[in-house]
Design an enzyme around this catalytic site. Structure first.
Site, PDB file in Angstrom:
ATOM      1  CB  CYS A   1      -1.206  -0.218   1.071  1.00 47.90           C
ATOM      2  SG  CYS A   1      -2.316   1.203   1.190  1.00 47.90           S
TER       3      CYS A   1
ATOM      4  CG  HIS B   1      -3.524  -3.520   3.291  1.00 47.75           C
ATOM      5  ND1 HIS B   1      -1.899  -2.675   4.387  1.00 47.75           N
ATOM      6  CD2 HIS B   1      -4.278  -2.440   2.654  1.00 47.75           C
ATOM      7  CE1 HIS B   1      -2.362  -1.520   3.923  1.00 47.75           C
ATOM      8  NE2 HIS B   1      -3.307  -1.591   2.455  1.00 47.75           N
TER       9      HIS B   1
ATOM     10  CD  GLU C   1      -0.948  -5.311   6.224  1.00 52.99           C
ATOM     11  OE1 GLU C   1      -0.804  -6.137   5.359  1.00 52.99           O
ATOM     12  OE2 GLU C   1      -1.359  -4.446   5.767  1.00 52.99           O
TER      13      GLU C   1
END
Ligand SMILES: Nc1ncnc2c1ncn2[C@@H]1O[C@H](COP(=O)(O)OP(=O)(O)O)[C@@H](O)[C@H]1O
Lengths: 554, 223, 80, 80
Positions: free
Chosen positions: B85, B196, B198
């Protein structure tokens, strides 16, 4: 300030306050800072049970989640500033409540934004709506605190106005608790964060008056430019400072600025303070003592620390590239003393600032309840009307602009009955806010109870056991007898409903004088609730063919 | 065990969960303030957030900080460098990856789950995916609209797709050329992606499709 | 020597400009016949320098503009 | 009639300006002695109107600026 209050101040002080003192007194005696019209009533609310670590009275409340985890929660309104400058008003509203949670020693982990507007057919209302949402999005997203839910409502009575409430939860370990008051003299008072400017001067007095017709032009001084960049640095720096164990007390500078933060921090347990106001970092040249003492510049925190710890904490602030200064110290004498370039410009008994007498306004009961006839409409027509209402349609346009997943905790996203945040591998925290001003308008007692019941239903429907509540009371001028009566009824309703569920309020906020051009808003209590949910038991939202639909209740 | 630096700039805000995801995937990770040194690390992650509040252009100011010189050195040594990002924005702004990330087609922040097609499994971060595999991850950005003057030089890793892996316009959330969601450098050891991973590394948080980005990276670093 | 500098950074021709488009359509919705709206970035600052041309050119290339997508121009005037 | 319009919207003096501050300090870190950096909003567009002054003034008040925190100025020229 009212004439009888001025008289009282004269009597108690035995002399005429000087200009600086008057300015500070005016701020501290404002409705917004003193809760003078609401305090007596709020005593009706139940505030303690086995879940509560800290009830109302400090910057935010604290609830025990488990032995290692406490949850901090607060709620705040930023109605007047948002009506004048929707982007900055809403954004700084987020900033304020985040710092309230932060200053207990907690990491802010989620926000809710109950927001209300006039009908979208009007250009000004569309403008307010769009920019309030953008302000919340930009600020919350940039500081990395997810906005996980909220409420959005449109109502004719809010034409040209807006109600922006924001609730925040934080997570902390018990050993990191920092109170907002000091318990020893000699501590140094340290301001950290943004420079102090003329913005926000008289913000609290502004929030305690109705908006006039051309408020925009007049009230610019009460509007602040949001600075999410500094706020994010403040969050990290503050937590790092708190984790050293060397912070003796902590408060954010909000309404009432340095005057309010410092006097409340030292006055609570009967201490006093000496403030060297000229030491405060100033953003603009030529500021005077009054401006520095009551400025509401955002993104500032006030720390109380022992002299020997000042440098160590200073290094932390510098790592995060924040400016900091020692602006004064805590003294044993209960006085609030301010110096400006070596000259004493204030010397007030601290109680005169912090212990403001309550006011009870006249009340007048009213009833708007009447029998209604169900109109004759076809099912299609009724369906379309309901389904086409901006109050009913999906609010995805709003929450997709919010980073509702940052921090990696959001188990249940916006769009469901309540958000769920993962707290550990087994349990989550449910968080929701509700209010129903139309119901409150018809019957404030029942409307308040309804809001509590809705919160409880929404918590239960994601599988959570309700833990605690906070309330935000948005009302018109308390000087109107009907309004004051509806306020009292609302508090009674909130109290009775909570007691019926065995729940209590750990924090809250009152916002009076919400009117434009002489028109009062509907009584608008907003209730936010926390619940504890076993992650395994959070119901899935998947629908599939063949499932049965049932309705339970009356 | 390989150890990764998660670089924190002023305004970075996905550092904690990125650190968590790397640990969960079996690596060691440490959050590193941007004024510290990157010595002793086997790879670097530039996590998401709003470095310098996105002022000027997303990633522009972070890309000009000294620590990026060290990141460039690491990348030359062939160590893995991942930008997620805002991290992707920093990588393009610093010239480690080609192209630019422009404001979304509808210029607003958008946060939602999307499907991705894994186009290239030969990078340091995708070796544990199947070629053409369709995975789910969230995006959360205002400037993720990928643009490059010369696409023939761009090595595409991930593309926005529908649930069946079709690269269609409707699946493009931000207006990126060719639905590009992630790209790598020629060597495949520097990767930038807008979604993302994560946030897609925990079954409670919507799925674990992203975890293999980190486990691939750990495998790669062990070699 | 002290200079007053104004830098304008524009999107290269042919790149679409979502932000300009949205503002244009908002203005059109309010009833104004607006066309070709652009939102260049614009910076004003003072600079202490012996070689302002070179420094401003550098600033643009190094930070203020992104050469992949931007062109830029500047005006430098002596502070009186 | 067709007009070329340029609108500059500035934060009022004295208001906090985090954006200007951050960009200024980024330039200073790169070694340039920059001061007082401002990032006004800047709009360029064409307008079809019989009364451009009035319309541009309105646009500023209704959308492009917020008079509570901004000042604005504009230049209107006839398209040749
Ligand atoms: N302003 C908002 N911000 C974030 N989420 C919102 C907002 N407004 C509504 N929502 C989401 O939409 C869901 C439905 O909201 P609403 O239409 O008010 O329905 P309800 O009657 O169930 O409260 C809420 O649970 C919330 O998650």
């Amino acid at each position: 300030m009212f004439p009888h209050e001025e008289k009282l101040i004269h009597e108690k002080l035995g002399r005429e306050p000087n200009e600086v003192e008057w300015a500070m007194l005016e701020v501290m005696w404002s409705e917004h800072a003193s809760y003078k019209s609401s305090r007596e009533w709020l005593k009706l609310l139940p505030t303690s049970n086995e879940h509560v670590v800290l009830g109302p009275g400090e910057d935010a409340g604290i609830v025990r989640f488990d032995d290692e985890t406490w949850i901090v929660v607060g709620i705040e309104s930023h109605n007047h500033p948002s009506a004048v400058e929707p982007y900055g008003g809403a954004a700084t509203g987020v900033g304020g409540i985040v710092r309230d949670v932060l200053c207990m020693g907690a990491r802010p982990i989620a926000l809710l934004d109950p927001i209300r507007f006039g009908p979208l057919e009007k250009e000004r209302n569309r403008y307010l709506f769009e920019y309030v949402v953008k302000g919340i999005a930009d600020y919350g997203n940039r500081i990395g605190v997810p906005t996980v839910g909220g409420e959005t409502e449109f109502d004719e009575s809010l034409d040209n106005y807006t109600l922006v409430n924001v609730a925040c939860v934080g997570i902390m370990k018990p050993e990191h608790l920092v109170h907002s008051y000091v318990t020893e003299a000699g501590l140094k008072l340290v301001i950290v964060g943004n420079r102090t400017g003329r913005d926000g001067i008289h913000g609290v007095t502004f929030a305690s008056e109705e908006l006039s017709e051309n408020a925009e032009e007049e009230d610019r001084s009460a509007v602040q430019i949001p600075d999410s960049f500094t706020e994010k640095l403040l969050i990290e720096a503050t937590l790092e400072a708190v984790y050293t164990g060397r912070v003796r007390a902590l408060k954010d500078l909000g309404g009432g600025g340095l005057t309010c933060a410092a006097s409340e921090m030292v006055g609570k347990k009967g201490f006093g303070a000496v403030i060297y106001a000229d030491r405060v970092f100033q953003r603009e040249p030529g500021m005077n003592a009054v401006e520095v003492m009551i400025s509401e510049s955002q993104e500032r925190m006030l720390f109380a620390v022992r002299e020997e710890d000042v440098d160590e904490l200073g290094k932390i602030f510098e790592k995060y590239e924040l400016e900091w200064t020692v602006v004064g110290e805590v003294i044993k004498e209960p006085r609030f003393i301010v110096y400006w370039h070596g000259k004493k410009v204030s010397d007030l008994p601290i109680g005169l600032l912090t212990k403001v007498p309550t006011i009870g306004w006249p009340m007048k009961e009213y009833s708007l309840e009447k029998d209604v006839e169900t109109p004759e409409v076809s099912f299609e027509e009724a369906f379309e009307k309901v389904w086409g209402s901006p109050n009913v349609i999906s609010k995805a346009w709003i929450w997709e602009q919010y980073d509702h997943e940052v921090q990696g905790r959001t188990v249940v996203n916006p769009g469901r009955d309540a958000a769920v945040l993962k707290i550990n591998e087994e349990y989550g925290l449910a968080f929701v806010a509700d209010g129903n001003p139309r119901h409150s308008h018809l019957n404030p007692y029942h409307g308040a109870m309804g809001a509590v019941a809705e919160v409880v239903r929404n918590l239960v429907s994601v599988g959570a056991e309700p833990l605690a509540l906070v309330d935000n009371l948005n009302f018109a001028s308390p000087e109107r007898p009907e309004v004051y009566w509806s306020f009292a009824e609302t508090v009674r309703g909130l109290a009775d409903a909570a007691s019926a569920f065995g729940l209590v309020y750990v924090s809250g906020n009152v916002s009076f004088y919400n009117e434009v051009a002489g028109k009062p808003i509907k009584p608008t209590p907003v209730v936010a609730g926390l619940g504890k949910v076993k992650l395994e038991e959070t119901p899935e939202f998947g629908l599939e063919e063949g499932l049965l639909i049932g309705v339970v209740g009356f | 065990m390989p150890k990764f630096a998660v670089i924190v700039f002023p305004g970075t805000n996905c550092d904690f969960e990125t650190e968590r995801a790397i640990r969960k995937a079996g690596g060691e990770a440490e959050r590193i303030w941007y004024r510290e040194s990157l010595k002793d690390f086997d790879g670097v992650i530039l996590p998401g957030g709003f470095s310098y509040a996105d002022y000027l252009r997303a990633g522009a100011i972070a890309a000009r900080q000294e620590i990026m010189e060290e990141v460039k050195e690491l990348s030359k040594e062939g160590k893995p460098v991942l930008g997620i990002c805002n991290g992707f924005q920093i990588l393009t702004e610093s010239g480690l990856l080609p192209g630019a990330l422009r404001p979304n087609r509808i210029p607003r922040f958008i946060c939602k789950w999307v499907h991705l097609r894994v186009v290239d499994t030969e990078t340091a971060f995708t070796s544990l995916y199947e070629p053409g595999e369709v995975i789910r991850m969230p995006i959360a950005h205002a400037e993720g609209n990928y643009y490059a003057n010369d696409l023939s030089k761009v090595r595409i890793t991930f593309q926005y797709s529908d649930g069946n892996g079709e690269i269609i316009e409707d699946a493009n959330p931000n207006g990126s050329l060719l639905n590009i969601a992630g790209i790598s450098n020629e060597k495949g050891n520097v990767l930038g992606m807008m979604p993302h991973p994560e946030r897609a590394s925990d079954r409670w948080l919507g799925g674990e499709d992203g975890l293999r980005v980190f486990s691939s990276m750990i495998e790669y670093a062990k070699r | 020597m002290r200079w007053e500098v104004r830098v304008t950074v524009r999107l290269k021709e042919g790149l679409n400009d979502p932000e300009g488009r949205v503002i244009e359509s908002a203005l059109r919705n309010l009833g104004y016949a607006v066309e070709n709206l652009k939102v260049p970035k614009y910076f004003e600052f003072e600079l202490e320098s012996d070689n302002p041309e070179r420094e401003v050119e550098e600033m643009c290339r190094r930070l203020l503009a992104n050469p992949v997508i931007h062109t830029y121009e500047y005006r430098i005037e002596k502070v009186s």
